[in-house]
Motif scaffolding. Structure first.
Motif, short mmCIF file in Angstrom:
data_model
loop_
_atom_site.label_atom_id
_atom_site.label_comp_id
_atom_site.label_asym_id
_atom_site.label_seq_id
_atom_site.Cartn_x
_atom_site.Cartn_y
_atom_site.Cartn_z
N GLY A 115 0.82 -1.21 0.00
CA GLY A 115 0.00 0.00 0.00
C GLY A 115 0.85 1.25 0.00
N GLN A 153 -0.97 5.00 3.92
CA GLN A 153 -2.16 5.80 3.64
C GLN A 153 -3.23 5.59 4.71
N GLY A 154 -4.19 6.49 4.72
CA GLY A 154 -5.31 6.33 5.65
C GLY A 154 -6.18 5.16 5.23
N ARG A 155 -7.09 4.76 6.15
CA ARG A 155 -7.96 3.63 5.82
C ARG A 155 -8.90 3.98 4.67
N ARG A 156 -9.27 5.25 4.59
CA ARG A 156 -10.14 5.65 3.49
C ARG A 156 -9.42 6.69 2.64
N GLU A 157 -9.63 6.58 1.33
CA GLU A 157 -8.92 7.48 0.43
C GLU A 157 -9.91 8.44 -0.25
N THR A 184 -2.48 12.64 5.51
CA THR A 184 -3.42 11.73 6.15
C THR A 184 -3.85 12.30 7.49
N GLY A 187 -5.37 8.46 11.19
CA GLY A 187 -5.10 7.47 10.14
C GLY A 187 -6.35 7.03 9.38
N GLU A 188 -7.44 7.82 9.48
CA GLU A 188 -8.68 7.42 8.83
C GLU A 188 -8.71 7.85 7.36
N TYR A 189 -8.47 9.13 7.11
CA TYR A 189 -8.60 9.64 5.74
C TYR A 189 -7.28 10.13 5.16
N SER A 190 -7.06 9.80 3.88
CA SER A 190 -5.98 10.44 3.13
C SER A 190 -6.63 11.27 2.04
N ASP A 212 -12.92 6.15 -1.72
CA ASP A 212 -12.72 4.69 -1.76
C ASP A 212 -13.22 4.08 -3.06
#
Lengths: 620, 163
Positions: B32, B68-72, B104, B108-111, B130
């Protein structure tokens, strides 16, 4: 689909298989095409396909009614699009729940569903049949017509419609020299931007000896352009066929498709196409028993606009940093791995099968004397019919924007059209009758480019737009040449000064001077053309620059430092919507009483302006 | 480079075998992003100077040196999106999520990533969350999309945007 299909070893075998595919295709002429291009997929067209499949199964129609998930059907603005065959009835803005009704009403009962047919936004007239739409009527869709009826994952569909016939003709009936001659006579010019004669390039490569390469440039980096993506997603075999014919003509035995990673669907489609062509023996050794063979590789870009420049592209295919190098030696002399290399754009290659099939003379009948054939444009921006249009070269901008594009959105005034991407220029209304061919566009300070056509209305600020392109190019400059690396950044600084109200007339002169310097003193096309958006906006919209500088105003209401928002007391009913939505807490006021905007606090995002239901917010 | 695997990952070959770019793409495809340790190992395995990996990884936009964050969240900054106001959309996302472009969120949720053009200009201005496209965005729609209750908003916003 016959997975065990043996390799085709001769022209006779090809035509035998083609007859089978054609029979299959004719027998299944009742089908529904659903646009599977990125734009329509983003609007849920995959769910439409799912709904159709379910519906056909329930009604036990799967055997008699086909479903094709096709490439771009063109009229992206009205997506998702669905066409019912064989009548070619076009439905627009379809949702998954509409599918049972389409099957029952149109397919089974033969009735047209009034609420789903297209209405012209300007005349209000209704059109049920795809070919009748003004959007399609004026186009000459030589390259794009395949998209309508072909499932891009099925080589059978392509062959049934005459696909790969040109390849068969080339490798079994013509010598490489004859193919080159035909393409030269057709005056096929590169569709990637520069408009270089493709036949000449091929001829030079053919004359070189030893290991050679042919590369398909699918690194479509121009923002606002998606012609190549749509061709690769909708009709990948046409591009592949052009590439194989090109390899035959230049005697290159290795081909590479260099494609940008931002187009994942296109990558998948071309990969599938290469594999299917391999299975049938149309890619590989000894194609159709001719002794000619080609291996094709896929090279996926890693995100750099400059890699659209051919020498940078080659560095990238080789896995290096994409920095352009000095030419000469030209790539046909010394390219990939220092071997002779031809680089052709996607659309250029897609034209090749047409030239071979119909002959150079017939091909030249479309377009102008110096620019023959058609050109695909992605017509976007503030235009009613956003979409993909294919027209004969030489059609006027007015015809494209107003007749095909349906004019400007919301009845606003046309201001400018930008062609050629970040390297192109902006043309004002006085050039609407200019024919779109390579020379005419270059003469007036723009360029053909790859085919992006961005329409702008009175709400677009030309200073802001020049700044947008400069910022893009400053980010994308590889940094190799000083005048590009530093020059573009300084140009951007000057333009930003003007749009912030800190500009002066001296700076405007400096801007012009520096733009010329950048143009004259950089190595590759990126730097040489970078000042075009600035120079063309100054040339045609200098007044707008002057208003920014002298009156500290942005006539289009875009440049933030120069606009203010105010609430007109008498219009405000105190509903509080603006206050609730203001991200900067700049609006105060009691309920049911006029509100106020604190100008120091306001960051001019414009949310209040777009949320107010009473038009009480004044932007000036 | 003649080898077609690195760190046990398969790497697609071109006419000249595997290249630095294809190796990095394979590593990023697996992790990733490009972890320092993996790059060092790969450089030793392929006998390539580590600097070659870093020069390529920092030149091209698609390579990431941090997770990256969990959601892009991707915003499109193509010309068609720009003339239809994409700048305000990006700004609003940045403000709502509290994240700068190309970075991010702390949890660590959103990038948030801003790209040049995704070629879906009819939907301009558009964002991709996403892998899902949201077209004809406005700053208000952005706020609704990312407000506290993601399941509820997703429904309202997506039904509003499907047409």
């Amino acid at each position: 689909m016959d997975l065990e299909a043996p390799k085709i070893k001769s022209a006779e075998e090809f035509f035998y298989i083609q007859r089978n595919y054609q029979k299959q295709y004719r027998d299944n002429n009742r089908f529904i095409a659903i646009c599977g291009d990125t734009g329509c997929t983003a609007r849920n067209s995959k769910a439409i396909l799912g709904s159709l499949d379910r519906c056909l199964k329930e009604k036990d129609l799967s055997e008699t009614v086909g479903a094709r998930f096709t490439g771009c059907l063109g009229l992206c603005e009205s997506g998702p699009l669905v066409i019912v065959y064989p009548e070619e009835i076009l439905y627009h803005r379809v949702i998954p729940d509409d599918m049972p009704e389409i099957v029952e009403e149109t397919v089974q009962a033969g009735r047209i569903i009034d609420r789903l047919i297209y209405r012209d936004p300007s005349s209000g007239e209704k059109y049920a049949y795809a070919r009748g739409l003004p959007f399609y009527k004026k186009q000459v869709r030589n390259l794009l017509s395949g998209n309508w009826k072909t499932d891009p994952t099925k080589i059978e569909d392509y062959i049934a419609q005459g696909g790969y016939e040109a390849l068969v003709k080339a490798v079994t009936e013509m010598s490489p020299g004859e193919v080159v001659q035909e393409v030269k006579e057709a005056r096929l010019r590169g569709r990637g931007g520069a408009g270089f004669d493709a036949g000449l390039k091929w001829e030079e490569c053919f004359k070189a000896s030893g290991r050679k390469f042919i590369i398909c440039n699918a690194d479509e980096g121009d923002p606002g352009a998606f012609m190549d993506r749509s061709l690769l997603e909708g009709n990948p075999h046409a591009v592949l066929e052009g590439l194989i014919i090109g390899a035959y003509a230049t005697d290159a035995r290795e081909g590479v498709v260099y494609i940008r990673s931002e187009y994942p669907t296109a990558v998948e489609k071309i990969k599938t196409a290469i594999n299917r062509a391999k299975e049938l023996g149309l890619v590989g050794d000894d194609i159709l028993g001719s002794g000619f063979g080609i291996q094709i590789y896929l090279s996926i870009g890693a995100g750099a606009f400059v890699c659209g420049e051919t020498s940078a592209l080659i560095a990238s295919v080789d896995g290096r940093v994409g920095e352009p190098v000095q030419k000469p030696p030209r790539l046909v002399q010394q390219g990939y791995l220092d071997r002779p290399t031809v680089v052709n754009n996607v659309e250029t290659l897609a034209n090749v099968p047409h030239i071979i099939k119909q002959g150079a003379e017939n091909y030249r009948a479309t377009g102008t004397e110096a620019s023959s054939g058609t050109k695909i444009f992605s017509l976007v921006g503030k235009v009613n019919n956003t979409g993909l249009v294919e027209v004969p070269l030489g059609m006027t901008l007015r015809e494209i924007i107003f007749e095909i594009g349906g004019g400007i959105k919301e009845g606003k005034a046309f201001k400018a059209v930008q062609t050629g991407g970040p390297s192109g220029g902006c043309l004002p209304a006085s050039y609407l009758d200019l024919p779109t061919d390579f020379e005419s566009l270059t003469e007036v300070g723009s360029m053909m480019g790859s085919g992006g056509m961005i329409v702008m209305d009175e709400d677009t600020c030309m200073v802001d737009l020049a700044g947008y392109f400069l910022k893009f190019l400053a980010d994308e400059s590889c940094g190799c040449c000083f005048t590009c690396r530093e020059g573009i950044s300084r140009l951007l600084e000057l333009v930003q000064n003007i749009s912030c109200g800190r500009g002066s007339l001296d700076q405007l002169d400096l801007l012009k001077e520096l733009a010329e310097v950048v143009k004259d003193s950089t190595l590759c096309g990126l730097g040489q053309t970078a000042p075009n958006p600035v120079l063309s906006t100054i040339k045609y919209f200098e007044d707008e620059y002057r208003v920014h500088i002298l009156q500290n105003k942005c006539p289009a209401g875009v440049c933030r430092a120069l606009i203010t928002f105010e609430i007109i007391e008498s219009y405000c009913n105190g509903c509080g919507l603006c206050k609730k939505n203001c991200p900067s807490d700049a609006i105060t006021g009691e309920q049911k009483k006029p509100h106020y905007i604190d100008k120091d606090q306001c960051d001019k995002c414009g949310i209040c302006f777009s949320t107010c239901r009473n038009e009480a917010i004044l932007k000036q | 480079m003649k080898k077609n695997t690195v760190l046990g990952l398969e790497v697609p070959c071109g006419p000249n075998g595997v290249s630095v770019i294809t190796v990095l793409q394979a590593i990023q495809g697996y992790y990733g992003y490009l972890p320092e340790e993996a790059l060092e190992k790969a450089a030793r395995e392929l006998k390539v100077p580590l600097i070659d990996f870093y020069s390529v990884a920092t030149f091209y936009k698609n390579f990431r040196l941090a997770p990256q964050g969990r959601r892009e969240v991707v915003t499109c900054a193509g010309t068609a999106c720009h003339v239809r106001g994409s700048e305000k959309i990006t700004e609003e996302i940045s403000r709502t999520l509290g994240v700068d472009i190309s970075s991010t969120t702390e949890d660590g949720e959103y990038s948030l990533k801003c790209v040049n053009c995704v070629g879906a200009c009819a939907l301009a201005p558009l964002i991709i969350v996403d892998g899902r496209y949201y077209g004809q965005m406005t700053p208000l729609k952005v706020r609704r999309l990312f407000s506290d209750n993601p399941t509820k908003t997703e429904q309202t916003v997506s039904s509003g945007l499907s047409k």
